[in-house]
Write a protein that holds these residues in place. Structure first.
Motif, PDB file in Angstrom:
ATOM      1  N   ILE A   1      13.737  11.766  -1.142  1.00  0.00           N
ATOM      2  CA  ILE A   1      12.853  12.711  -1.022  1.00  0.00           C
ATOM      3  C   ILE A   1      13.359  14.114  -0.819  1.00  0.00           C
ATOM      4  CG2 ILE A   1      10.632  13.475   0.353  1.00  0.00           C
ATOM      5  CD1 ILE A   1      10.616  10.312   0.709  1.00  0.00           C
ATOM      6  N   GLN A   2      12.674  15.037  -1.787  1.00  0.00           N
ATOM      7  CA  GLN A   2      13.246  16.412  -1.718  1.00  0.00           C
ATOM      8  C   GLN A   2      12.688  16.998  -0.539  1.00  0.00           C
ATOM      9  OE1 GLN A   2      15.848  17.393  -3.547  1.00  0.00           O
ATOM     10  NE2 GLN A   2      15.979  15.509  -4.060  1.00  0.00           N
TER      11      GLN A   2
ATOM     12  N   ASP B   1       0.706  -1.223  -0.154  1.00  0.00           N
ATOM     13  CA  ASP B   1      -0.071  -0.025   0.070  1.00  0.00           C
ATOM     14  C   ASP B   1       0.771   1.166  -0.048  1.00  0.00           C
ATOM     15  OD1 ASP B   1      -2.226   1.605   0.156  1.00  0.00           O
ATOM     16  OD2 ASP B   1      -2.345   1.178   2.338  1.00  0.00           O
ATOM     17  N   VAL B   2       1.992   1.369   0.944  1.00  0.00           N
ATOM     18  CA  VAL B   2       2.916   2.387   0.928  1.00  0.00           C
ATOM     19  C   VAL B   2       3.640   2.532  -0.482  1.00  0.00           C
ATOM     20  CG1 VAL B   2       4.785   3.220   2.312  1.00  0.00           C
ATOM     21  CG2 VAL B   2       3.046   2.349   3.398  1.00  0.00           C
ATOM     22  N   GLN B   3       4.086   1.370  -0.911  1.00  0.00           N
ATOM     23  CA  GLN B   3       4.707   1.442  -2.060  1.00  0.00           C
ATOM     24  C   GLN B   3       3.815   2.136  -3.297  1.00  0.00           C
ATOM     25  OE1 GLN B   3       7.913   0.653  -0.841  1.00  0.00           O
ATOM     26  NE2 GLN B   3       8.370  -1.231  -1.945  1.00  0.00           N
ATOM     27  N   GLU B   4       2.692   1.689  -3.349  1.00  0.00           N
ATOM     28  CA  GLU B   4       2.096   2.316  -4.507  1.00  0.00           C
ATOM     29  C   GLU B   4       1.869   3.927  -4.117  1.00  0.00           C
ATOM     30  OE1 GLU B   4      -2.894   2.031  -5.570  1.00  0.00           O
ATOM     31  OE2 GLU B   4      -1.607   0.265  -5.007  1.00  0.00           O
ATOM     32  N   VAL B   5       1.474   4.348  -2.812  1.00  0.00           N
ATOM     33  CA  VAL B   5       1.363   5.571  -2.689  1.00  0.00           C
ATOM     34  C   VAL B   5       2.609   6.437  -3.117  1.00  0.00           C
ATOM     35  CG1 VAL B   5       1.243   7.431  -0.929  1.00  0.00           C
ATOM     36  CG2 VAL B   5      -0.384   5.549  -0.865  1.00  0.00           C
ATOM     37  N   LEU B   6       3.825   5.863  -2.594  1.00  0.00           N
ATOM     38  CA  LEU B   6       5.219   6.774  -3.015  1.00  0.00           C
ATOM     39  C   LEU B   6       5.563   6.367  -4.382  1.00  0.00           C
ATOM     40  CD1 LEU B   6       7.304   5.611  -0.106  1.00  0.00           C
ATOM     41  CD2 LEU B   6       6.391   7.882  -0.576  1.00  0.00           C
ATOM     42  N   GLY B   7       5.078   5.612  -5.153  1.00  0.00           N
ATOM     43  CA  GLY B   7       5.209   5.327  -6.566  1.00  0.00           C
ATOM     44  C   GLY B   7       6.873   5.116  -6.810  1.00  0.00           C
ATOM     45  N   PRO B   8       7.429   5.981  -7.692  1.00  0.00           N
ATOM     46  CA  PRO B   8       8.969   5.709  -8.006  1.00  0.00           C
ATOM     47  C   PRO B   8       9.860   6.396  -7.041  1.00  0.00           C
ATOM     48  CG  PRO B   8       7.742   7.318  -9.640  1.00  0.00           C
ATOM     49  CD  PRO B   8       6.580   6.850  -8.616  1.00  0.00           C
ATOM     50  N   LEU B   9       9.273   7.142  -5.922  1.00  0.00           N
ATOM     51  CA  LEU B   9       9.877   7.560  -4.702  1.00  0.00           C
ATOM     52  C   LEU B   9      10.395   6.363  -3.844  1.00  0.00           C
ATOM     53  CD1 LEU B   9       8.144  10.749  -3.645  1.00  0.00           C
ATOM     54  CD2 LEU B   9      10.407  10.460  -4.759  1.00  0.00           C
ATOM     55  N   SER B  10       9.610   5.334  -3.811  1.00  0.00           N
ATOM     56  CA  SER B  10       9.748   3.924  -3.055  1.00  0.00           C
ATOM     57  C   SER B  10      11.216   3.472  -3.414  1.00  0.00           C
ATOM     58  CB  SER B  10       8.657   3.075  -3.205  1.00  0.00           C
ATOM     59  OG  SER B  10       8.633   2.720  -4.583  1.00  0.00           O
ATOM     60  N   ASP B  11      11.526   3.357  -4.383  1.00  0.00           N
ATOM     61  CA  ASP B  11      12.909   2.767  -4.908  1.00  0.00           C
ATOM     62  C   ASP B  11      14.111   3.768  -4.551  1.00  0.00           C
ATOM     63  OD1 ASP B  11      11.778   0.662  -6.204  1.00  0.00           O
ATOM     64  OD2 ASP B  11      11.550   1.828  -8.161  1.00  0.00           O
ATOM     65  N   MET B  12      13.754   4.787  -4.353  1.00  0.00           N
ATOM     66  CA  MET B  12      14.976   5.871  -3.823  1.00  0.00           C
ATOM     67  C   MET B  12      14.876   5.841  -2.291  1.00  0.00           C
ATOM     68  SD  MET B  12      14.440   8.986  -6.807  1.00  0.00           S
ATOM     69  CE  MET B  12      13.689   9.911  -5.491  1.00  0.00           C
TER      70      MET B  12
ATOM     71  N   MET C   1       4.352  14.367   0.808  1.00  0.00           N
ATOM     72  CA  MET C   1       4.744  12.656   0.964  1.00  0.00           C
ATOM     73  C   MET C   1       3.872  12.154   2.340  1.00  0.00           C
ATOM     74  SD  MET C   1       7.691  10.233   2.028  1.00  0.00           S
ATOM     75  CE  MET C   1       7.400  11.091   3.649  1.00  0.00           C
ATOM     76  N   PHE C   2       4.212  12.901   3.349  1.00  0.00           N
ATOM     77  CA  PHE C   2       3.563  12.575   4.677  1.00  0.00           C
ATOM     78  C   PHE C   2       2.200  12.586   4.550  1.00  0.00           C
ATOM     79  CE2 PHE C   2       7.703  12.990   6.919  1.00  0.00           C
ATOM     80  CZ  PHE C   2       7.538  11.793   7.833  1.00  0.00           C
TER      81      PHE C   2
ATOM     82  N   LEU D   1       0.796   9.642   2.517  1.00  0.00           N
ATOM     83  CA  LEU D   1       1.088   8.310   3.176  1.00  0.00           C
ATOM     84  C   LEU D   1      -0.029   8.075   4.338  1.00  0.00           C
ATOM     85  CD1 LEU D   1       4.877   7.837   3.572  1.00  0.00           C
ATOM     86  CD2 LEU D   1       3.418   6.613   2.323  1.00  0.00           C
ATOM     87  N   SER D   2      -0.546   9.396   4.879  1.00  0.00           N
ATOM     88  CA  SER D   2      -1.540   9.369   6.058  1.00  0.00           C
ATOM     89  C   SER D   2      -2.711   8.672   5.592  1.00  0.00           C
ATOM     90  CB  SER D   2      -1.544  10.743   6.731  1.00  0.00           C
ATOM     91  OG  SER D   2      -2.391  11.410   5.524  1.00  0.00           O
ATOM     92  N   GLN D   3      -3.066   8.545   4.256  1.00  0.00           N
ATOM     93  CA  GLN D   3      -4.230   7.897   3.684  1.00  0.00           C
ATOM     94  C   GLN D   3      -3.958   6.462   3.735  1.00  0.00           C
ATOM     95  OE1 GLN D   3      -6.920  10.108   3.485  1.00  0.00           O
ATOM     96  NE2 GLN D   3      -5.299  11.503   4.225  1.00  0.00           N
ATOM     97  N   ALA D   4      -2.829   5.881   3.897  1.00  0.00           N
ATOM     98  CA  ALA D   4      -2.303   4.513   3.975  1.00  0.00           C
ATOM     99  C   ALA D   4      -2.989   4.027   4.987  1.00  0.00           C
ATOM    100  CB  ALA D   4      -0.921   4.291   3.465  1.00  0.00           C
ATOM    101  N   SER D   5      -3.184   2.689   5.077  1.00  0.00           N
ATOM    102  CA  SER D   5      -3.718   1.967   6.277  1.00  0.00           C
ATOM    103  C   SER D   5      -2.951   1.447   7.125  1.00  0.00           C
ATOM    104  CB  SER D   5      -4.594   0.767   5.821  1.00  0.00           C
ATOM    105  OG  SER D   5      -4.218  -0.083   4.997  1.00  0.00           O
ATOM    106  N   SER D   6      -1.562   1.734   6.609  1.00  0.00           N
ATOM    107  CA  SER D   6      -0.355   1.000   7.503  1.00  0.00           C
ATOM    108  C   SER D   6       0.269   1.592   8.395  1.00  0.00           C
ATOM    109  CB  SER D   6       0.561   0.450   6.257  1.00  0.00           C
ATOM    110  OG  SER D   6       1.098   1.395   5.661  1.00  0.00           O
TER     111      SER D   6
END
Length: 136
Positions: A115-116, A99-110, A123-124, A127-132
């Protein structure tokens, strides 16, 4: 005045025990100080979103800056805010999952280091919309 501070730091010696200690201490002390926020930890990097009275935030950052578990602490954002984004979280911790990986998209690999500063607060909020989030 109400302020928001987001910082990033490297974990000096990453361990699950350090993370549990930081989380327990944050939840206990932040509730007493009127500070709310969220914590991410990924691949040895911490990123924390703090909100509360500006004097309380400054004192907390002095404490965090002296914590031997952190190195290379960088303030990504400090600003005054009209309202809290996480009013009921003394300190929440993200559980990294699909779920978090999906929210972050390409940023999750970095990872968190990629994150600038201008993207930290958005970003926070995303992510606050994620259930995790673990809030207790």
């Amino acid at each position: 005045m109400l302020a928001r501070l987001i910082y990033r730091s490297m974990s000096k010696a990453p361990s699950g025990e350090d993370l549990r200690d930081i989380l327990a201490c944050s939840r206990r002390n932040n509730a007493q100080r009127g500070i709310t926020g969220a914590l991410c930890h990924l691949r040895g990097t911490y990123m924390q979103y703090l909100e509360g009275d500006e004097a309380a935030i400054r004192r907390l950052m002095e404490t965090i800056g002296q914590d031997p578990r952190h190195v290379d602490l960088i303030v990504l954002e400090y600003r005054f805010i009209a309202a809290r984004a996480f009013p009921s979280w003394s300190m929440a911790l993200i559980d990294w999952n699909a779920d978090v990986q999906e929210v972050l998209g390409p940023l999750s690999d970095m990872g968190l280091c990629g994150i600038q500063p201008s993207m930290a607060a958005p970003m926070f909020r995303a992510l606050s919309q994620a259930s995790s989030w673990k809030t207790q």
